[in-house]
Design a protein around this motif. Structure first.
Motif, PDB file in Angstrom:
ATOM      1  N   ARG A 448       3.530  -1.255   3.876  1.00  0.00           N
ATOM      2  CA  ARG A 448       4.409  -0.557   2.931  1.00  0.00           C
ATOM      3  C   ARG A 448       5.757  -0.214   3.543  1.00  0.00           C
ATOM      4  O   ARG A 448       6.709   0.102   2.810  1.00  0.00           O
ATOM      5  CB  ARG A 448       3.728   0.723   2.444  1.00  0.00           C
ATOM      6  CG  ARG A 448       2.472   0.479   1.596  1.00  0.00           C
ATOM      7  CD  ARG A 448       1.994   1.764   0.944  1.00  0.00           C
ATOM      8  NE  ARG A 448       0.622   1.623   0.453  1.00  0.00           N
ATOM      9  CZ  ARG A 448      -0.461   2.026   1.100  1.00  0.00           C
ATOM     10  NH1 ARG A 448      -0.327   2.652   2.286  1.00  0.00           N
ATOM     11  NH2 ARG A 448      -1.653   1.859   0.585  1.00  0.00           N
ATOM     12  N   GLU A 449       5.866  -0.283   4.874  1.00  0.00           N
ATOM     13  CA  GLU A 449       7.140   0.034   5.523  1.00  0.00           C
ATOM     14  C   GLU A 449       8.207  -1.022   5.258  1.00  0.00           C
ATOM     15  O   GLU A 449       9.401  -0.763   5.411  1.00  0.00           O
ATOM     16  CB  GLU A 449       6.934   0.177   7.031  1.00  0.00           C
ATOM     17  CG  GLU A 449       6.121   1.408   7.440  1.00  0.00           C
ATOM     18  CD  GLU A 449       5.889   1.456   8.942  1.00  0.00           C
ATOM     19  OE1 GLU A 449       6.410   0.554   9.657  1.00  0.00           O
ATOM     20  OE2 GLU A 449       5.194   2.372   9.408  1.00  0.00           O
ATOM     21  N   LEU A 470      -4.246  -1.630   0.253  1.00  0.00           N
ATOM     22  CA  LEU A 470      -2.811  -1.685  -0.049  1.00  0.00           C
ATOM     23  C   LEU A 470      -2.529  -1.156  -1.456  1.00  0.00           C
ATOM     24  O   LEU A 470      -1.524  -0.465  -1.682  1.00  0.00           O
ATOM     25  CB  LEU A 470      -2.319  -3.125   0.097  1.00  0.00           C
ATOM     26  CG  LEU A 470      -0.836  -3.380  -0.089  1.00  0.00           C
ATOM     27  CD1 LEU A 470       0.000  -2.597   0.931  1.00  0.00           C
ATOM     28  CD2 LEU A 470      -0.535  -4.879   0.019  1.00  0.00           C
ATOM     29  N   ASP A 472      -1.370  -2.399  -4.198  1.00  0.00           N
ATOM     30  CA  ASP A 472      -0.037  -2.749  -4.680  1.00  0.00           C
ATOM     31  C   ASP A 472      -0.197  -3.769  -5.802  1.00  0.00           C
ATOM     32  O   ASP A 472      -0.610  -4.911  -5.564  1.00  0.00           O
ATOM     33  CB  ASP A 472       0.794  -3.338  -3.533  1.00  0.00           C
ATOM     34  CG  ASP A 472       2.197  -3.726  -3.969  1.00  0.00           C
ATOM     35  OD1 ASP A 472       2.493  -3.700  -5.173  1.00  0.00           O
ATOM     36  OD2 ASP A 472       3.000  -4.079  -3.079  1.00  0.00           O
ATOM     37  N   ARG A 505       4.866  -8.733  -0.756  1.00  0.00           N
ATOM     38  CA  ARG A 505       3.801  -8.406   0.203  1.00  0.00           C
ATOM     39  C   ARG A 505       2.628  -9.344  -0.059  1.00  0.00           C
ATOM     40  O   ARG A 505       2.119  -9.402  -1.171  1.00  0.00           O
ATOM     41  CB  ARG A 505       3.385  -6.940   0.071  1.00  0.00           C
ATOM     42  CG  ARG A 505       4.504  -5.952   0.412  1.00  0.00           C
ATOM     43  CD  ARG A 505       4.011  -4.504   0.416  1.00  0.00           C
ATOM     44  NE  ARG A 505       5.094  -3.596   0.788  1.00  0.00           N
ATOM     45  CZ  ARG A 505       5.870  -2.953  -0.086  1.00  0.00           C
ATOM     46  NH1 ARG A 505       5.667  -3.126  -1.388  1.00  0.00           N
ATOM     47  NH2 ARG A 505       6.830  -2.162   0.336  1.00  0.00           N
TER      48      ARG A 505
END
Length: 721
Positions: A448-449, A470, A472, A505
């Motif tokens: 996530r960075e 995650l 996401d 991602r």
């Protein structure tokens, strides 16, 4: 007049004598690069003389009038009996030209049963009267090197068999489906392909003034210079992002033109790379005016079963099988090597095309260590005896010379002192997060960075666990849980997002490591074999647009690990890391790794070399499996409504039965997922797989838009990488 085959679409039967002579001429031409033209000519003359038997002629006409009629009338023993008179082992090829290669013992027992029957003996007498050149004047002798080495004899016989069955299939196709026969041929010559390649490459090579562009240009020019060297076995050691795909093709084309090779065969480990590589080459080589496609992409996920000649579904699917009659073939290492150790006619058919070819083994580090001894043995034999040039191409070059089958082979480095390019193309910094181990939540936090990040895990189970952590909704996934069409669209989506600077991602298995040309600023790689870690680094800052990309190597708390050589490689990499012996930008490091790895694994685990020496073709074929499990494939309902309807229509036609099974199976390839046989059996019992035909089922469960074929089944890693 005796006939070879029944009426075709024009109502014409095929004259038997004409068929025998045509097959003889074709087989002789195909076997010329093997040094066996005369032997192949006689095999062609003998292969169907059993059809002179009046019982076979009656069967042919009865079957023509009643396609459902079934009766066993042997037509192979007559030719096998003639072959045994001149070179006894050739009777094995006569028996195998329908149904596949057996063993010498089986063949002798079969010939004793069938060869002396009245029909067989009468067929031989009829053949003598019809063919004045049926018997050779002199001895049909094997090459000296095949007499000295039983595994060399095994490969020689397999290639000779290939020349025969391809000639037989093609002449049968010419009669049964003249339209298909007309569509063959018309190939663009290699000189024209070189001109197209040179024009396209001229728009790229030497046009960039940055270190990456300059290194790629230098590597390409070095490859062209090395192409003048005599045929043999070469290593192409180029760092990831060094332009290896184009440089290897440049070498292969120039080398083929210089030394008279006929085609270029590019073999890669994963279907996803096959598709990518074929697309690159089609863009370069194919034009609207070509009479035939230049690039053949061949990675069949379903191979139709073998059977006797007059099983309609099987004969037509064989006739539609690929025989690699193309200038450029892009295939998988599974297809290449399982064919080289096969017994079936459909798989062996293409093998004579390997003679006088250039074979590029891309990402050679991905070859399964447990099969390296037989693989390396056939490669050195192809080079030594059949004029084949082999290019072992990878950024992580294995030290195959520590394996006995390759110890005496003289290999040449296409790019001398490749370490200098690894230094120039150093584009990433490695960070080690192996102690303490990280939880999936911690790995997800690292992802996530960054808006653009690729995480590569050792198993599909781990990939799904990280995806879950995650959480996401925009995240993407790549593994063989996805069918080919799904993977292809995900890869295209990733590239679009990266190019547009959008969030991207991706959680993947190692399926992306060997040749998928992603370019992420951050890559996370679960601790694994050293070559996998280096390959993962090749997906980071690939174009050198950043000062330095980041690769974080981490040890997952709850990670799983594939068995066998993969697990051994992981342990070896951990040990080297503890010793401080890891410089991932030095090709010497990977050399040390492989020199330690190969003695730790059995490189002929199934005893394949002994089976080959005994000419046990069935057992060799069953033991040589690139994927270490028996597999089944299922058809998924993926894609647009139009695609799903097309898949349903194809499945319905296959269930009903059709003469076009081979072509229909190829239409299904983009929607297939392979899995271990035992898992497929369990899911079938649960009603999640509906059988279509042998080895092929329809998936009746859910197909997730991100994760693919998951849901009801708890074992994602039973699906094949």
């Amino acid at each position: 007049m005796p006939y070879a085959h029944s009426r075709n679409e024009h109502g014409e039967r095929q004259d038997l004598v004409a068929h025998l002579k045509q097959v003889a001429d074709l087989a002789a031409g195909y076997a010329a690069p093997l040094g066996a033209a005369e032997m192949a000519r006689f095999l062609g003359l003998w292969h169907d003389i059993g059809k002179f038997d009046q019982a076979f002629q009656r069967y042919l006409l009865t079957s023509e009038a009643n396609p459902r009629h079934r009766e066993h009338v042997d037509h192979k023993a007559a030719g096998a009996g003639v072959a045994q008179q001149h070179q006894s082992i050739l009777s094995l090829l006569m028996r195998g030209h329908h149904g596949g290669l057996g063993t010498p013992g089986e063949t002798q027992t079969w010939l004793e049963k069938w060869g002396g029957l009245p029909g067989s003996m009468e067929a031989r007498r009829q053949a003598e009267r019809a063919l004045s050149d049926l018997q050779p004047i002199g001895e049909l002798s094997f090459p000296d090197w095949a007499l000295r080495d039983p595994t060399a004899a095994e490969l020689f016989l397999r290639l000779l068999f290939s020349a025969l069955v391809d000639a037989d299939f093609l002449d049968t196709e010419r009669h049964m489906r003249p339209g298909s026969s007309v569509r063959r041929g018309g190939q663009t010559d290699l000189a024209e392909l070189w001109e197209r390649f040179e024009r396209d490459q001229g728009q790229l090579s030497g046009k960039r003034g940055d270190p990456v562009g300059e290194a790629r240009h230098a590597i390409y020019q070095t490859c062209l210079a090395a192409a003048e060297d005599p045929p043999g076995i070469f290593r192409l050691t180029v760092p990831t992002g060094g332009g290896k795909t184009r440089a290897a093709m440049g070498f292969a084309l120039r080398h083929a033109l210089r030394h008279g090779h006929e085609r270029i065969i590019v073999a890669v480990p994963y279907i996803s790379i096959t598709e990518q590589t074929a697309d690159v080459y089609r863009y370069i080589f194919e034009t609207a005016g070509d009479r035939a496609p230049v690039v053949l992409e061949h990675h069949s996920a379903v191979t139709p079963a073998e059977g006797e000649e007059f099983e309609p579904e099987q004969i037509w699917s064989r006739l539609s099988a690929e025989n690699w009659d193309a200038r450029i073939v892009v295939t998988t290492t599974v297809q290449l090597f399982e064919s080289l150790f096969a017994k079936s006619t459909s798989r062996c058919r293409k093998l004579h095309r390997l003679a006088r070819s250039v074979i590029i083994l891309d990402e050679a580090q991905a070859l399964p260590p447990r099969l390296l001894t037989p693989i390396l043995d056939v490669l050195q034999q192809l080079s030594a005896h059949y004029g084949t040039t082999v290019v072992i191409s990878t950024a992580t070059q294995p030290t195959f010379d520590v394996i006995s089958a390759f110890a005496a082979v003289q290999t040449r480095e296409i790019v001398p002192d490749p370490g200098r390019f690894f230094a120039v193309l150093k584009r990433v910094a490695y960070e080690w997060r192996t102690d303490p181990a990280l939880s999936w939540a911690e790995v997800a936090a690292l992802m996530r960075e960054e808006p653009q990040v690729l995480a590569i895990l050792n198993t599909k189970k781990d990939a799904l666990a990280l995806l879950d952590a995650l959480d996401d909704p925009m995240a993407l996934h790549l593994s063989t849980l996805l069918c080919g069409a799904h993977r292809r669209r995900v890869i295209a989506d990733v590239r679009l997002r990266l190019a547009a600077g959008e969030p991207c991602r991706v959680v993947s298995t190692q399926v992306v490591e060997a040749g998928v040309d992603f370019d992420f600023p951050l890559v996370l790689r679960a601790m694994g074999p050293l070559d996998g870690i280096i390959q993962a680094g090749g997906r980071c800052n690939r174009e050198g647009l950043l000062t330095t990309g980041r690769v974080i190597v981490f040890q997952p708390c709850d990670g799983s690990m594939p068995r066998g050589a993969y697990s051994i490689g992981h342990g070896l990499a951990v040990g080297m890391l503890k010793r401080g012996a890891v410089d991932l930008d030095d090709p010497g490091t990977i050399g040390t790794y492989f020199r330690e790895l190969f003695p730790m694994v059995k490189t002929d685990r199934g005893g394949i070399q002994q089976l080959r020496a005994r000419l046990d073709y069935p057992k060799t074929a069953s033991e040589f499996r690139m994927i270490d499990e028996s597999t089944s494939v299922v058809v998924t309902q993926y894609g647009t409504a139009e695609e799903r309807k097309s898949v349903r229509d194809v499945l319905e036609r296959l269930r009903i039965g059709t003469a076009e099974a081979g072509a229909l199976l190829r239409r299904l390839q983009p929607y297939l997922v392979s899995m271990e046989w035992h898992r497929a059996q369990r899911l079938e019992r649960q009603g999640l797989i509906l059988p279509v035909m042998s080895g092929l089922g329809e998936w009746m469960g859910d197909y997730d838009r991100v994760c693919g074929l998951v849901g009801q089944d708890p074992e994602p890693d039973a699906l094949i990488i």
